[in-house]
Design a protein around this motif. Structure first.
Motif, short mmCIF file in Angstrom:
data_model
loop_
_atom_site.label_atom_id
_atom_site.label_comp_id
_atom_site.label_asym_id
_atom_site.label_seq_id
_atom_site.Cartn_x
_atom_site.Cartn_y
_atom_site.Cartn_z
N LYS A 2 -31.86 77.69 66.23
CA LYS A 2 -30.68 77.10 65.59
C LYS A 2 -30.46 75.66 66.10
O LYS A 2 -30.14 74.75 65.33
CB LYS A 2 -29.47 77.97 65.89
N LYS A 3 -30.67 75.51 67.40
CA LYS A 3 -30.44 74.18 67.97
C LYS A 3 -31.52 73.20 67.54
O LYS A 3 -31.25 72.01 67.37
CB LYS A 3 -30.34 74.28 69.50
N LEU A 6 -30.41 72.04 64.29
CA LEU A 6 -29.28 71.11 64.41
C LEU A 6 -29.77 69.71 64.76
O LEU A 6 -29.30 68.71 64.21
CB LEU A 6 -28.30 71.61 65.47
N VAL A 7 -30.73 69.66 65.70
CA VAL A 7 -31.29 68.35 66.10
C VAL A 7 -32.02 67.74 64.89
O VAL A 7 -31.85 66.55 64.59
CB VAL A 7 -32.26 68.51 67.30
N ASN A 10 -29.59 66.46 62.35
CA ASN A 10 -28.95 65.22 62.81
C ASN A 10 -29.89 64.03 62.65
O ASN A 10 -29.45 62.95 62.22
CB ASN A 10 -28.53 65.37 64.28
N ILE A 13 -30.03 63.14 58.91
CA ILE A 13 -28.80 62.50 58.43
C ILE A 13 -28.67 61.08 59.00
O ILE A 13 -28.35 60.13 58.29
CB ILE A 13 -27.56 63.35 58.79
N SER A 224 -26.73 70.71 76.49
CA SER A 224 -26.54 71.60 75.33
C SER A 224 -27.85 72.18 74.82
O SER A 224 -27.89 73.30 74.35
CB SER A 224 -25.89 70.83 74.18
N VAL A 225 -28.91 71.40 74.88
CA VAL A 225 -30.21 71.86 74.37
C VAL A 225 -31.28 71.68 75.44
O VAL A 225 -31.13 70.85 76.33
CB VAL A 225 -30.64 71.08 73.10
N LEU A 230 -35.02 69.85 71.93
CA LEU A 230 -34.69 68.48 71.52
C LEU A 230 -35.91 67.77 70.95
O LEU A 230 -35.86 67.16 69.87
CB LEU A 230 -34.16 67.72 72.75
N LYS A 234 -36.60 66.68 67.02
CA LYS A 234 -36.82 65.26 66.71
C LYS A 234 -38.17 65.06 66.01
O LYS A 234 -38.27 64.31 65.04
CB LYS A 234 -36.78 64.43 67.99
#
Lengths: 412, 300
Positions: A2-3, A6-7, A10, A13, A224-225, A230, A234
């Motif tokens: 999930k993380k 999210l990365v 982000n 976006i 957090s991650v 991360l 990315k």
């Protein structure tokens, strides 16, 4: 997972909300569109190279050309040459007068000793280096060739290309057809395209990490991650952007070529089957994963983007080697020892294997082995670079050089 | 119940031992002060605690065990070097950092609106972070740290760069969190703030624990053997007083060994000295800090 998403989200976006992204995405095809629109308007039926040449050097002069034949060689103008293309003059002065009067655009002097020397003088009013291989010069060459073989254009054609071999290879192909320029240069073109795709996309990650480090947001993120989360997020996010951007550019280029009246047809000698595209996708993704990770590590370690850029050359060097050796290795002997080694060596494989695949004759197991080795290397490098994220804060502010980078990469 | 326990952790960077055999524990719901001069090893200790750095030796027990992925969502950390994305709007920055702590977009929006209003940042939420003033960015960082309502809050120099009004606002916020049962580790070298907020402290210098325990006990330990007196009268010679040190309208009486403050008070009263103030001298945390850092130790 999930993380990671999210990365990834982000990164997508953040990048697509930047005006510079849209400027590059739309601006490049827009410039292309303007050029091709101009080219298309000039000559809808000319080839792309001819049309571009016209844009650069102006419209082609279609007035007839003259010639002064002092050797007595030219007895006839072949039927295939459009009527009125050439006007014969008895001597140089009358030809010069016609040129001055604008009746002809240029003239050739075939000297008396042409058969001994093979030299011809071309006289034109302006200096135009780009028009040395103009349509009319080519036509005059054809006129000379036909007359040299006594007016028989079939013989002249055979002299022009005496060996048209219909080759049936029972063994692995060794070299591309040198007589077909496009087929011959295909490995080189593929090498450049893949190099640019991988390095261009991977560089996005370098600037991204450098910026996060300069913003000092990295430490907040790491609470957090995990570093692998991360990094993976990315790599995927920026990879999708890079791939999407490339596909968009290729797509718009294809559409623009058609809209401007040009067509994009690969000659029949060049076979780029669907499997080539699939291998291309796989090697791009794996190559991107390796180099994007290395760039991410570099971004994490170097105090700023400027210092990181100094090491970029060293890191991308293995990918440049196939580029340097392209003409001597991949175009001459794409299945020779050096080419095979470079295509299996993981750090050069993304470019080298694609160059070999475009040339053909690659043993079936080699792309699979190269992909497996590259995938293993990608996993290893992602892990090593993840470790550098922990150390980056520690090393932040310290003098950076390539030795520091490689020591950190191996966890020292 | 222990919220955090560091046991004999050590961490070196090359030849420099940043943290050397550091141990301390923090109770659940406690507002704990982590003190030390610059470069003492405070931030390294926090990074080890947060699993950003792996210690060479020792262990960390956090919220009932070693650090896990799930626990990261229960911890709020505000590092000394503030970190926010500069090129994106504030609300998107908060949304991303909140989502990484497990909040849904709706929760992030709801909670950040409350905090932005409270910190007078509501009007700036669509501005890029780099367009905000340093103080505003500092407040935004506080919001990002609190957004997911952490059980353990670690704040490294939270008052740096804030004006007195905003300092008070952050202080009130920390006390509010403390009252709600949040465990807080306040890392600072602003002693008066720590003194005001924390019950227990650990003081680290050169990577080692120099002081650890209840603040009042430590102050008492450093109080020495003196009393502070304020009076309008001229002070006579008193038995058991070795030296009189004038202060800001007060007099500090240094007592001889074996003399009790009560004996001095009795003597003053017996001699009809009009006392405005009489108290056993207690050093401020600032004084203790300087003494420890300068290696003077506990006064005899």
């Amino acid at each position: 997972m999930k993380k990671i998403l999210l990365v990834l989200k982000n990164e997508l976006i953040t990048l697509i909300s930047r005006p510079s992204f849209w400027l590059a995405l739309v601006g490049l095809p827009l410039v292309g569109a303007l050029i091709f629109a101009g080219v298309g308007a000039i000559n809808k039926n000319a080839s792309a190279s001819q049309a571009i040449s016209q844009v650069v050097s102006g419209p082609q002069d279609m007035r007839p050309e003259g010639y002064v034949d002092l050797s007595g060689l030219i007895r006839q103008i072949p039927e295939s040459v459009p009527a009125g293309s050439f006007v014969a003059y008895p001597d140089e002065s009358s030809a010069r007068q016609a040129l001055a009067a604008g009746e002809i655009s240029a003239f050739y002097i075939v000297p008396a000793d042409y058969l001994q020397t093979g030299k011809i003088t071309s006289i034109r009013p302006d200096l135009n280096p780009l028009s040395t291989s103009s349509a009319q010069s080519t036509l005059f060459t054809w006129v000379l060739q036909v007359n040299l073989v006594g007016g028989n254009w079939v013989f002249a054609n055979l002299v022009n290309g005496p060996l048209k071999v219909d080759e049936t290879s029972l063994a692995v192909a060794t070299a591309p057809d040198e007589n077909n320029p496009l087929a011959y240069w295909t490995p080189y073109i593929i090498t450049i395209i893949f190099y640019m795709l991988i390095v261009g996309s991977a560089s996005l990650l370098l600037s991204n990490i450098s910026k996060e480090k300069e913003n000092r947001v990295m430490e907040v993120l790491l609470t957090s991650v995990t570093p692998p989360q991360l990094l993976t997020g990315k790599i995927l996010g920026l990879g999708i952007i890079g791939l999407g951007q490339t596909l968009f550019w290729f797509g718009t280029s294809y559409i623009l070529l058609n809209l401007s009246g040009q067509t994009f047809h690969l000659p029949a000698d060049i076979h780029l089957p669907i499997s080539f595209l699939l291998w291309g996708l796989l090697f791009f993704v794996l190559g991107y994963a390796v180099y994007a990770s290395l760039m991410a590590g570099l971004g994490a370690l170097a105090p700023n983007l400027r210092e990181a850029s100094q090491a970029t050359f060293i890191i991308t060097l293995p990918l440049m080697v196939p580029l340097f050796l392209s003409s001597s290795v991949f175009m001459q002997a794409p299945n020779g020892g050096i080419a095979v080694f470079l295509s299996l060596f993981p750090l050069s494989a993304p470019v080298a294997m694609m160059a070999r695949l475009s040339a053909g004759g690659v043993a079936w197991w080699q792309p699979w082995l190269a992909a497996a080795l590259l995938a293993g290397t990608a996993v290893l490098i992602v892990r090593l670079v993840s470790g550098m994220f922990r150390a980056q804060t520690l090393l932040s502010g310290q003098a950076f050089n390539i030795k520091v980078y490689f020591r950190a990469l191996v966890g020292r | 119940m222990t919220a955090v326990e560091l046991s004999h952790i050590s961490k070196s960077f090359g030849p420099v031992k940043a943290v050397d055999d550091v141990s301390f524990s923090i109770e659940k719901g406690e507002l704990f002060g982590l003190l030390g001069p610059n470069g003492a090893g405070k931030t390294t200790s926090l990074r080890v605690m947060l699993d950003i750095f792996k210690p060479e030796s020792g262990s960390v027990d956090l919220l009932g065990g070693p650090m896990t992925e799930a626990k990261k969502d229960r911890i709020g950390y505000m590092p000394e070097e503030r970190g926010l994305y500069q090129d994106i709007p504030l609300d998107r920055c908060l949304a991303y950092l909140g989502s990484l702590k497990g909040l849904s977009p709706a929760e992030v929006r709801k909670r950040s609106d409350v905090y932005l209003e409270r910190f007078d940042l509501a009007a700036f939420k669509t501005k890029k972070v780099k367009e905000l003033s340093k103080g505003m960015q500092q407040k935004a960082q506080v919001i990002a740290t609190l957004l997911h309502q952490p059980e353990l809050l670690i704040v490294d120099e939270p008052f740096g760069g804030l004006d007195p009004v905003n300092t008070q606002m952050v202080k009130d916020l920390l006390l509010e969190q403390h009252q709600q049962g949040v465990t807080i580790i306040l890392c600072s070298h602003q002693m008066h703030q720590v003194e005001e907020l924390c019950d227990r402290i650990v003081l680290i210098d050169h990577g080692k624990v120099m002081l650890y325990g209840v603040l009042e006990d430590i102050r008492r330990q450093f109080s020495g053997h003196s009393v502070t007196v304020r009076t309008g009268d001229k002070l006579p010679a008193l038995e058991g007083v070795e030296r009189v040190e004038p202060g800001n309208g007060t007099l500090k009486l240094h007592l001889s060994p074996g003399t009790l403050p009560q004996q001095v008070l009795r003597s003053l009263v017996a001699q009809n000295i009009a006392l405005e103030q009489f108290e056993i001298s207690m050093p401020t945390l600032d004084e203790i800090f300087i003494r420890v850092v300068q290696g003077k130790g506990v006064e005899a």
